[in-house]
Design an enzyme around this catalytic site. Structure first.
Site, PDB file in Angstrom:
ATOM      1  N   HIS A 196      83.009  65.703  50.591  1.00  0.00           N
ATOM      2  CA  HIS A 196      84.163  64.806  50.460  1.00  0.00           C
ATOM      3  C   HIS A 196      84.662  64.726  49.025  1.00  0.00           C
ATOM      4  O   HIS A 196      85.849  64.826  48.743  1.00  0.00           O
ATOM      5  CB  HIS A 196      83.825  63.400  50.966  1.00  0.00           C
ATOM      6  CG  HIS A 196      84.958  62.427  50.815  1.00  0.00           C
ATOM      7  ND1 HIS A 196      85.206  61.742  49.643  1.00  0.00           N
ATOM      8  CD2 HIS A 196      85.930  62.073  51.685  1.00  0.00           C
ATOM      9  CE1 HIS A 196      86.292  60.994  49.815  1.00  0.00           C
ATOM     10  NE2 HIS A 196      86.742  61.183  51.046  1.00  0.00           N
TER      11      HIS A 196
ATOM     12  N   HIS B  98      93.851  67.652  44.990  1.00  0.00           N
ATOM     13  CA  HIS B  98      94.420  66.765  43.957  1.00  0.00           C
ATOM     14  C   HIS B  98      94.217  67.351  42.548  1.00  0.00           C
ATOM     15  O   HIS B  98      95.164  67.769  41.933  1.00  0.00           O
ATOM     16  CB  HIS B  98      93.895  65.325  44.038  1.00  0.00           C
ATOM     17  CG  HIS B  98      94.010  64.712  45.394  1.00  0.00           C
ATOM     18  ND1 HIS B  98      95.209  64.621  46.059  1.00  0.00           N
ATOM     19  CD2 HIS B  98      93.061  64.196  46.248  1.00  0.00           C
ATOM     20  CE1 HIS B  98      95.010  64.043  47.246  1.00  0.00           C
ATOM     21  NE2 HIS B  98      93.725  63.799  47.389  1.00  0.00           N
TER      22      HIS B  98
ATOM     23  N   HIS C 266      87.738  66.851  47.481  1.00  0.00           N
ATOM     24  CA  HIS C 266      88.637  65.983  46.692  1.00  0.00           C
ATOM     25  C   HIS C 266      88.073  65.909  45.282  1.00  0.00           C
ATOM     26  O   HIS C 266      86.868  65.683  45.120  1.00  0.00           O
ATOM     27  CB  HIS C 266      88.581  64.534  47.187  1.00  0.00           C
ATOM     28  CG  HIS C 266      89.175  64.262  48.523  1.00  0.00           C
ATOM     29  ND1 HIS C 266      88.481  63.616  49.514  1.00  0.00           N
ATOM     30  CD2 HIS C 266      90.414  64.473  49.020  1.00  0.00           C
ATOM     31  CE1 HIS C 266      89.269  63.434  50.578  1.00  0.00           C
ATOM     32  NE2 HIS C 266      90.444  63.963  50.310  1.00  0.00           N
TER      33      HIS C 266
ATOM     34  N   TYR D  72      86.410  63.482  58.403  1.00  0.00           N
ATOM     35  CA  TYR D  72      85.154  62.785  58.092  1.00  0.00           C
ATOM     36  C   TYR D  72      84.827  61.614  58.992  1.00  0.00           C
ATOM     37  O   TYR D  72      83.807  60.960  58.830  1.00  0.00           O
ATOM     38  CB  TYR D  72      85.132  62.351  56.627  1.00  0.00           C
ATOM     39  CG  TYR D  72      86.250  61.443  56.171  1.00  0.00           C
ATOM     40  CD1 TYR D  72      86.155  60.064  56.286  1.00  0.00           C
ATOM     41  CD2 TYR D  72      87.394  61.976  55.583  1.00  0.00           C
ATOM     42  CE1 TYR D  72      87.170  59.235  55.839  1.00  0.00           C
ATOM     43  CE2 TYR D  72      88.409  61.155  55.136  1.00  0.00           C
ATOM     44  CZ  TYR D  72      88.290  59.782  55.268  1.00  0.00           C
ATOM     45  OH  TYR D  72      89.303  58.963  54.825  1.00  0.00           O
TER      46      TYR D  72
ATOM     47  N   ARG E 139      92.267  51.970  50.019  1.00  0.00           N
ATOM     48  CA  ARG E 139      91.120  52.555  50.691  1.00  0.00           C
ATOM     49  C   ARG E 139      90.359  51.495  51.497  1.00  0.00           C
ATOM     50  O   ARG E 139      89.928  51.748  52.621  1.00  0.00           O
ATOM     51  CB  ARG E 139      90.190  53.219  49.667  1.00  0.00           C
ATOM     52  CG  ARG E 139      89.119  54.041  50.317  1.00  0.00           C
ATOM     53  CD  ARG E 139      88.271  54.774  49.303  1.00  0.00           C
ATOM     54  NE  ARG E 139      87.250  53.901  48.728  1.00  0.00           N
ATOM     55  CZ  ARG E 139      86.083  54.347  48.253  1.00  0.00           C
ATOM     56  NH1 ARG E 139      85.821  55.643  48.255  1.00  0.00           N
ATOM     57  NH2 ARG E 139      85.204  53.515  47.750  1.00  0.00           N
TER      58      ARG E 139
ATOM     59  N   HIS F 271      94.301  64.293  56.783  1.00  0.00           N
ATOM     60  CA  HIS F 271      93.377  63.372  57.466  1.00  0.00           C
ATOM     61  C   HIS F 271      94.199  62.848  58.641  1.00  0.00           C
ATOM     62  O   HIS F 271      94.966  61.893  58.501  1.00  0.00           O
ATOM     63  CB  HIS F 271      92.953  62.220  56.564  1.00  0.00           C
ATOM     64  CG  HIS F 271      92.388  62.648  55.246  1.00  0.00           C
ATOM     65  ND1 HIS F 271      91.171  63.277  55.145  1.00  0.00           N
ATOM     66  CD2 HIS F 271      92.862  62.544  53.987  1.00  0.00           C
ATOM     67  CE1 HIS F 271      90.928  63.537  53.864  1.00  0.00           C
ATOM     68  NE2 HIS F 271      91.939  63.107  53.143  1.00  0.00           N
TER      69      HIS F 271
ATOM     70  N   ASP G  20      98.115  65.192  53.621  1.00  0.00           N
ATOM     71  CA  ASP G  20      97.078  64.224  53.306  1.00  0.00           C
ATOM     72  C   ASP G  20      97.144  62.953  54.165  1.00  0.00           C
ATOM     73  O   ASP G  20      96.700  62.956  55.311  1.00  0.00           O
ATOM     74  CB  ASP G  20      97.156  63.927  51.795  1.00  0.00           C
ATOM     75  CG  ASP G  20      95.959  63.156  51.258  1.00  0.00           C
ATOM     76  OD1 ASP G  20      95.175  62.645  52.047  1.00  0.00           O
ATOM     77  OD2 ASP G  20      95.812  63.060  50.028  1.00  0.00           O
TER      78      ASP G  20
ATOM     79  N   HIS H 264      95.933  70.167  53.558  1.00  0.00           N
ATOM     80  CA  HIS H 264      95.101  68.951  53.480  1.00  0.00           C
ATOM     81  C   HIS H 264      95.627  67.847  54.381  1.00  0.00           C
ATOM     82  O   HIS H 264      96.702  67.290  54.140  1.00  0.00           O
ATOM     83  CB  HIS H 264      95.035  68.460  52.034  1.00  0.00           C
ATOM     84  CG  HIS H 264      94.003  67.395  51.809  1.00  0.00           C
ATOM     85  ND1 HIS H 264      92.654  67.630  51.936  1.00  0.00           N
ATOM     86  CD2 HIS H 264      94.110  66.083  51.477  1.00  0.00           C
ATOM     87  CE1 HIS H 264      91.983  66.521  51.680  1.00  0.00           C
ATOM     88  NE2 HIS H 264      92.847  65.554  51.410  1.00  0.00           N
TER      89      HIS H 264
HETATM   90  C1  NGQ Z   1      90.282  60.041  51.999  1.00  0.00           C
HETATM   91  N1  NGQ Z   1      92.200  59.987  50.572  1.00  0.00           N
HETATM   92  O1  NGQ Z   1      89.169  60.533  52.112  1.00  0.00           O
HETATM   93  O2  NGQ Z   1      90.989  59.793  52.989  1.00  0.00           O
HETATM   94  C2  NGQ Z   1      90.799  59.751  50.618  1.00  0.00           C
HETATM   95  C3  NGQ Z   1      90.474  58.339  50.231  1.00  0.00           C
HETATM   96  C4  NGQ Z   1      88.342  58.437  48.925  1.00  0.00           C
HETATM   97  C5  NGQ Z   1      92.780  60.366  49.437  1.00  0.00           C
HETATM   98  N2  NGQ Z   1      92.018  60.602  48.432  1.00  0.00           N
HETATM   99  C6  NGQ Z   1      89.034  58.006  50.178  1.00  0.00           C
HETATM  100  N3  NGQ Z   1      94.066  60.522  49.338  1.00  0.00           N
HETATM  101  O3  NGQ Z   1      88.815  59.301  48.193  1.00  0.00           O
HETATM  102  O4  NGQ Z   1      87.253  57.911  48.668  1.00  0.00           O
HETATM  103 ZN    ZN Z   2      92.306  63.609  51.227  1.00  0.00          ZN
END
Ligand code: NGQ
Ligand code: ZN
Length: 458
Positions: A209, A275, A238, A123, A84, A60, A326, A58
């Site tokens: 997502h 997660h 996620h 994304y 975020r 990003h 991540d 995982h």
């Molecule tokens: C992400 N990251 O998509 O980068 C997410 C945050 C979300 C993590 N969850 C954004 N660690 O989940 O809406």
């Molecule tokens: Zn993530």
């Protein structure tokens, strides 16, 4: 630098440690033979113990440029959600060139630390104003280019992101670069599959997502489209990382997110639930039974204050799991594995919690993450066996933590006894990418990253 054969005095094979192992690699980068108790005649000798490279399930990649920049206390209520918001502001202006530069540096770092494959949950698809680039898969192609420059194997997981919350709530301003409907996303998937061609270093799947970002209809349409292209393709999502997601899901449908997925989405061995922090015991057991992989990201989950995965219950149920870096606050598989076990110890006030078949905890953690990571990435990796990719690490036998040790004790010490990177040489798909701790592209990658960061901070 193509590797044709390699002799290791000791190597970790699927059945355990073996001595005097001869590895043979074919022209496409697969192991063609793995022979223990062989002779070394005329063959390159590994400079230390050989273990499989670790899959990182995982990532990003763009968040590498943000790591360390979100550690200022701004608000007594600082949380995942304020992080975020900061992350969205940060990505608002990233260009495709910067995305590629940041990903290239990241992938170089990952390989140097012992990750030989990565799952890129990508994304950031569109231009800053939210319009698709002329080449719709532009940024995904940049990720592919970065993986190829760094020589890491990659599973591309373009992300379906349609909404801002459960039940099809409209997306926010900060999410406009992420948005696709199922057709738009499937076009990106098709373009990436074409760019990947028959390259054995690349696999393409996709990722809704989160249940916050799709509706049951768009999820269903996208999964059907993917199955038509590749019925075995990996699917990542996620899920249940924060308690607020669980509460919002309950308010939306009366079920918890993992329970909803297990009941409605056909979760099976193609899936990786990233997660899955907040589960009731029945969800934990159901996930273990499903054949899906739990995608654990211990350093990011700690950094964002997510909570602790119910390790003992999931391990007892025989669930598959792997690790991901991540948000890239760490790029070390050792640190992920160590924190995974330490979180459980601190919680249970016991030692040696995440047990495997044998007594060695470090060995069980390393082996578990290899198996689940390989499954989640949908590529023949994580095992030094014929037919698998020749993705291997040569550990530095002079690292104090490992000196004088062998077998599973060496893996215990690898995970729990040191902070120096013990990875000396790395081969990915039968090519040496790291030698004596150095990656062939590290200097150029650092220059590109530095330029991108200067621009971002300007
Ligand atoms: C992400 N990251 O998509 O980068 C997410 C945050 C979300 C993590 N969850 C954004 N660690 O989940 O809406
Ligand atoms: Zn993530």
């Amino acid at each position: 630098m193509q590797l044709h054969s390699l002799f290791a005095e000791t190597a970790l094979l699927p059945e355990g440690w073996a001595e005097d192992v001869l590895f043979e690699v074919d022209g496409a980068g697969y192991l063609s033979a793995v022979v223990p108790n062989a002779r070394a005649d005329g063959v390159e000798r590994a400079a230390g113990p050989v273990v499989p490279g670790m899959p990182n399930l995982h990532s990003h990649a763009f968040q590498r440029a943000l790591a360390g920049l979100a550690e200022r206390a701004r608000d007594p209520e600082d949380s995942f959600w304020t992080w975020r918001a900061l992350m969205y502001r940060f990505v608002a202006h990233l260009t495709p060139e910067q995305i590629e530069a940041v990903a290239t540096l990241l992938y170089v770092e990952l390989v140097k630390a012992g990750y030989t494959a990565v799952g890129e949950f990508h994304y950031l698809h569109h231009a800053p104003d939210g319009r698709p680039y002329d080449v719709r898969a532009e940024t995904g192609l940049r990720i592919l280019a970065a993986a190829r420059s760094a020589g890491i194997g990659v599973t591309l997981l373009p992300v379906l992101y349609g909404y801002g919350g459960f039940g099809g709530q409209p997306a926010g301003e900060g999410q406009k670069r992420f948005l696709n409907d199922p057709d738009g996303l499937l076009r990106i998937v098709a373009a990436l599959r074409e760019a990947a061609g028959a390259d054995p270093q690349v696999r393409v799947g996709l990722a809704p997502h989160s249940l916050r970002a799709v509706t049951p209809e768009t999820l269903q349409a996208t999964l059907a489209g993917l199955a038509a292209l590749d019925p075995e393709a990996p699917i990542h999502i996620h899920v249940a990382e924060q308690t607020k997601e669980v509460e919002d899901c309950l308010a939306w449908c009366g079920q918890r997110p993992v329970a909803w997925l297990l009941e409605h989405a056909g979760v099976d061995a193609r899936w990786c639930l990233v997660h899955a922090t907040h589960m009731e015991p029945a969800e934990t057991a159901g996930l273990a039974r499903s054949g899906a992989v739990a995608g654990l990201c211990p350093t990011t989950e700690a950094n964002l204050g997510d909570g602790l995965f119910d390790g003992p219950r999931y391990w007892t149920a025989g669930g598959l799991w792997g690790i991901g870096s991540d948000s890239h606050v760490s790029h070390s598989p050792i640190e992920e594995l160590r924190l995974l076990e330490y979180g459980q110890r601190l919680h249970a006030r016991r030692r040696n919690v995440l047990r495997g078949a044998g007594p060695a905890i470090g060995a069980a953690l390393y082996g578990g993450a290899l198996a689940g990571g390989a499954r989640a990435l949908g590529r023949p990796v994580g095992r030094l066996a014929p037919g698998c990719r020749a993705d291997l690490l040569v550990l530095d036998p002079q690292t104090p933590a490992l000196v004088g040790l062998s077998g599973d004790t060496l893996l215990d010490a690898l995970v729990f006894a040191g902070n120096r990177n013990p990875v000396r040489d790395v081969a990915v798909g039968g090519r040496w990418v790291v030698r004596e701790g150095h990656h062939r592209a590290e200097a150029a990658a650092l220059r590109g990253f530095a330029a991108a960061r200067r621009a971002l901070l300007a």
